[in-house]
Design an enzyme around this catalytic site. Structure first.
Site, short mmCIF file in Angstrom:
data_model
loop_
_atom_site.label_atom_id
_atom_site.label_comp_id
_atom_site.label_asym_id
_atom_site.label_seq_id
_atom_site.Cartn_x
_atom_site.Cartn_y
_atom_site.Cartn_z
CE LYS A 139 97.46 73.09 -53.14
NZ LYS A 139 97.81 71.73 -53.45
CG ASP A 157 98.02 69.78 -47.98
OD1 ASP A 157 97.43 69.27 -47.17
OD2 ASP A 157 99.30 69.25 -47.99
#
Length: 253
Positions: A139, A157
């Site tokens: 991420k 997220d």
């Protein structure tokens, strides 16, 4: 016991073809462009390293808190070597407000050391290299690639994963699987801005517990319409952020 009869939207979703899903996803993204034309990374930074540091600090912490913390931090630690050679106790005090500061300090010192030893103090700009660095997972790597190096990437997220599941783009929970499935729906060139716009929508309109369904610009394409209040007056009070007036104007409020 009689089985529950699925409602019309559930039946429509079950019958949706892959082509239909692609068209719906892209239509929803075009709407998000109108809703959030100025969406951006909400972490403040001026260099790739600053973005990497800010993203590491953002774990379990709000972007607002990170942005309050980083000016003094960036002034004291301007490059990879300064992190590599940092006094642990001093660095911990700089980042204490962001929470989990001991683990984050270890990540920052480790990151600085690896960058100095292997990359002449500069962040690499490939996913494979970034995910091998201390404190940087997939991420974070996609945040860095998309916002510091203009390499398209999808940032899965909490908000992003929650919304694409709510929209029926995927049922997957695993972030990597979500990234690949959504990447097949939306053109690669749009991945970074898609991430920003979905996250903006999640923070401002499509809240986890009570989404503002009654004033959502995506209502007609959302199979989860009705999870939150559908009354426009009630829903309008749930819209947050500086774009609230613009978002409400788009739905005639």
């Amino acid at each position: 016991m009689t089985a529950a009869v699925p409602n019309r939207k559930n039946r429509a979703r079950q019958a949706e073809t892959q082509l239909g899903l692609v068209r719906r996803a892209r239509r929803m993204y075009r709407t998000l462009i109108v809703a959030f034309p100025d969406a951006h990374c909400e972490l403040d930074f001026t260099t790739p390293l600053e973005l990497a540091v800010a993203t590491i600090l953002s774990a379990q912490c709000t972007d607002v808190r990170v942005n309050l913390t980083t000016p003094a931090l960036f002034a004291a630690y301007p490059d990879a070597r300064s992190y590599a050679e940092a006094n642990r106790a001093e660095l911990e005090e700089y980042i204490r407000p962001t929470g989990f500061f001991r683990n984050k300090t270890s990540s920052l010192i480790g990151l600085g050391q690896v960058l100095v030893e292997r990359y002449d103090g500069e962040l690499p700009h490939t996913l494979d290299e970034l995910v091998k660095l201390p404190g940087i997972g997939r991420k974070t790597a996609n945040v860095i690639l998309g916002n510091a190096f203009d390499v398209p990437g999808i940032t899965v997220d909490t908000h992003f994963g929650r919304l694409v599941r709510r929209w029926g783009w995927t049922d997957e929970e695993d972030p990597v699987k979500v990234e690949h499935i959504v990447g097949a729906l939306i053109e690669r060139k749009d991945w970074t801005m898609l991430s920003h716009r979905v996250i903006f929508h999640g923070r401002r309109v499509c809240h986890a517990r009570k989404p503002a369904c009654g004033v959502c610009v995506l209502a007609k394409d959302c199979p989860s319409f009705g999870v939150g209040p559908t009354d426009p007056e009630t829903a309008a009070k749930l819209v947050k952020g500086p774009e609230a007036e613009h978002l409400l104007e788009l739905v005639g409020r």
